[in-house]
Design an enzyme around this catalytic site. Sequence first.
Site, PDB file in Angstrom:
ATOM      1  N   ASP A   1       9.181   2.835   0.095  1.00  0.00           N
ATOM      2  CA  ASP A   1       8.266   3.578   0.944  1.00  0.00           C
ATOM      3  C   ASP A   1       8.308   3.088   2.367  1.00  0.00           C
ATOM      4  O   ASP A   1       7.878   1.929   2.735  1.00  0.00           O
ATOM      5  CB  ASP A   1       6.712   2.988   0.158  1.00  0.00           C
ATOM      6  CG  ASP A   1       5.758   3.545   1.232  1.00  0.00           C
ATOM      7  OD1 ASP A   1       5.891   4.347   2.049  1.00  0.00           O
ATOM      8  OD2 ASP A   1       4.441   3.392   0.681  1.00  0.00           O
TER       9      ASP A   1
ATOM     10  N   TYR B   1       0.792  -1.088  -0.010  1.00  0.00           N
ATOM     11  CA  TYR B   1       0.020   0.111   0.030  1.00  0.00           C
ATOM     12  C   TYR B   1       0.878   1.305   0.127  1.00  0.00           C
ATOM     13  O   TYR B   1       1.724   1.383   0.809  1.00  0.00           O
ATOM     14  CB  TYR B   1      -0.821   0.257   1.224  1.00  0.00           C
ATOM     15  CG  TYR B   1      -1.847   1.186   1.397  1.00  0.00           C
ATOM     16  CD1 TYR B   1      -2.888   1.415   0.492  1.00  0.00           C
ATOM     17  CD2 TYR B   1      -1.672   2.299   2.347  1.00  0.00           C
ATOM     18  CE1 TYR B   1      -3.841   2.504   0.607  1.00  0.00           C
ATOM     19  CE2 TYR B   1      -2.546   3.333   2.538  1.00  0.00           C
ATOM     20  CZ  TYR B   1      -3.690   3.543   1.601  1.00  0.00           C
ATOM     21  OH  TYR B   1      -4.496   4.433   1.665  1.00  0.00           O
TER      22      TYR B   1
ATOM     23  N   LYS C   1       3.777   8.838   8.905  1.00  0.00           N
ATOM     24  CA  LYS C   1       3.586   8.346  10.234  1.00  0.00           C
ATOM     25  C   LYS C   1       4.569   9.018  11.251  1.00  0.00           C
ATOM     26  O   LYS C   1       4.301  10.181  11.962  1.00  0.00           O
ATOM     27  CB  LYS C   1       3.563   6.866  10.201  1.00  0.00           C
ATOM     28  CG  LYS C   1       2.443   6.578   9.233  1.00  0.00           C
ATOM     29  CD  LYS C   1       2.174   5.181   9.095  1.00  0.00           C
ATOM     30  CE  LYS C   1       0.762   4.899   8.374  1.00  0.00           C
ATOM     31  NZ  LYS C   1       0.815   4.020   7.243  1.00  0.00           N
TER      32      LYS C   1
HETATM   33  C1  LIG Z   1       0.427   4.535   5.794  1.00  0.00           C
HETATM   34  C2  LIG Z   1       0.999   4.242   4.687  1.00  0.00           C
HETATM   35  C3  LIG Z   1       0.926   4.998   3.820  1.00  0.00           C
HETATM   36  C4  LIG Z   1      -0.023   6.299   3.314  1.00  0.00           C
HETATM   37  O1  LIG Z   1      -0.065   7.209   4.339  1.00  0.00           O
HETATM   38  P1  LIG Z   1      -1.246   8.264   4.581  1.00  0.00           P
HETATM   39  O2  LIG Z   1      -0.531   9.184   5.666  1.00  0.00           O
HETATM   40  O3  LIG Z   1      -2.137   7.580   5.411  1.00  0.00           O
HETATM   41  O4  LIG Z   1      -1.474   8.874   3.507  1.00  0.00           O
HETATM   42  C5  LIG Z   1       1.897   4.992   2.471  1.00  0.00           C
HETATM   43  N1  LIG Z   1       2.550   4.056   2.405  1.00  0.00           N
HETATM   44  C6  LIG Z   1       2.584   3.120   3.423  1.00  0.00           C
HETATM   45  C7  LIG Z   1       3.782   2.022   3.596  1.00  0.00           C
HETATM   46  C8  LIG Z   1       1.897   3.229   4.615  1.00  0.00           C
HETATM   47  O5  LIG Z   1       1.875   2.197   5.682  1.00  0.00           O
END
Ligand SMILES: *Cc1c(COP(=O)(O)O)cnc(C)c1O
Length: 429
Positions: free
Chosen positions: A239, A144, A267
């Site tokens: 990511d 994701y 985060k």
């Molecule tokens: C949470 C998350 C996102 C998205 O971040 P948001 O602040 O919710 O838009 C993207 N990549 C990873 C790996 C995530 O865990």
Amino acid sequence: MNHSISKELFAQAQKLIPGGVNSPVRAFKAVGGNPIFIKKAKGAYIYDEDNNQYIELINSWGPMILGHANEMIAEAMQKTLENSWSFGAPTRREVEMAELITQMMPSIEKVRLVNSGTEACLSAVRVARGYTQREKIIKFSGCYHGHADSFLIAAGSGAITFGTPDSLGVTQGVANDTLIANYNDLASVQTLVDANQNQIAAIIIEPVAGNMGLVLPEKDFLQGLRNICDKNGIVLIFDEVMTGFRLAKGGVQERLGIKADLTTLGKIIGGGLPVGAYGGKADIMNCVAPAGKVYQAGTLSGNPLAMSAGLAMLNYLNNTPEVYQNLENIGEKLTQGIKKINEKMGLNYTLNSIGSMFTLFFTDKKVFDFESALACDLDLFGKYFQSMLKKGVYLAPSQFESLFLSIALSQENIDHILHAHEASLKEIL
Ligand SMILES: *Cc1c(COP(=O)(O)O)cnc(C)c1O
């Protein structure tokens, strides 16, 4: 355990907000029942509107790595408020933040601050496209990267065909530019690269995947991706929205010793406020406006209040290396304890873990990609989740999530969780 106020609020919320929540996983759809509405939190504990207390294993999906309502971060924010909290003009803290990020994550030479992980990932892909002047990207099934159109794509029917939209509202045109590979399967990546010579701008991946439950990269998988990217002029994007500042100061890249070209962060970086960032090699980042021709902007980017929370968090993590040893120890105690109980109770399970992240999968088959994660007994997970909640442990309300530990968890909390785990297995098996 009484949840009547949460129930009322959810009924009201469903009239006003689609599905009653502002982000889908909060709705408890995967585990049944009503979501609980949180009133407050401190340290390792959260409290719902009905005043029930829970030990917390989500921690806002990662940011609250020091536990809730950390006083140092609160103080930093309070101090900022006196001088107003948004200017839409450059501020000193943004420079300090950039300095700290580049220091903690050495593969990042230049960095741009944004407001969410989604924004970081969609911007990083745009920059990779601008830099390479190519259009396609490869992502992995089960990873994701936020809710931008390019990422809401499922695998097509054949290994080398383009993806198909995984959400209404995403066009086939966009899906044509996202190719889907399988996690831990270098051959699936090589096939896509071979079939799309000189067309792939970027490979984007969670270097430790947390969004299909926790899935670890097998030995040489990430290095293999690094090699494919180097050979084919493809930008490798890690990511690290979940893993950055969590699995080590410098994220997976420090922990496993592999460097990405671009990294996305979120985060923890905001200390609980909305912050994201993307950065990497200077020659790639110099493509970003106003230095270069890839446009990306944000009215609230680098927001002073968010910066002060993020700076307090990152400074603390940077100057307190024992935090990471602490998190390892807590993770070790919990996962070892859970395994022991699982064996005793005869649960069919797989437990994937690294540092302060883990997922207990309700399957005895190895979980190494999205398809193997789907083998889990979701019905049993739902029962387990509800039983743990009743015993005062707040887990992620889906089998396909990682848990996130904080340093606020005490030995007493760990014992409570393990007791609840054993009692829950007794109930559901
Ligand atoms: C949470 C998350 C996102 C998205 O971040 P948001 O602040 O919710 O838009 C993207 N990549 C990873 C790996 C995530 O865990």
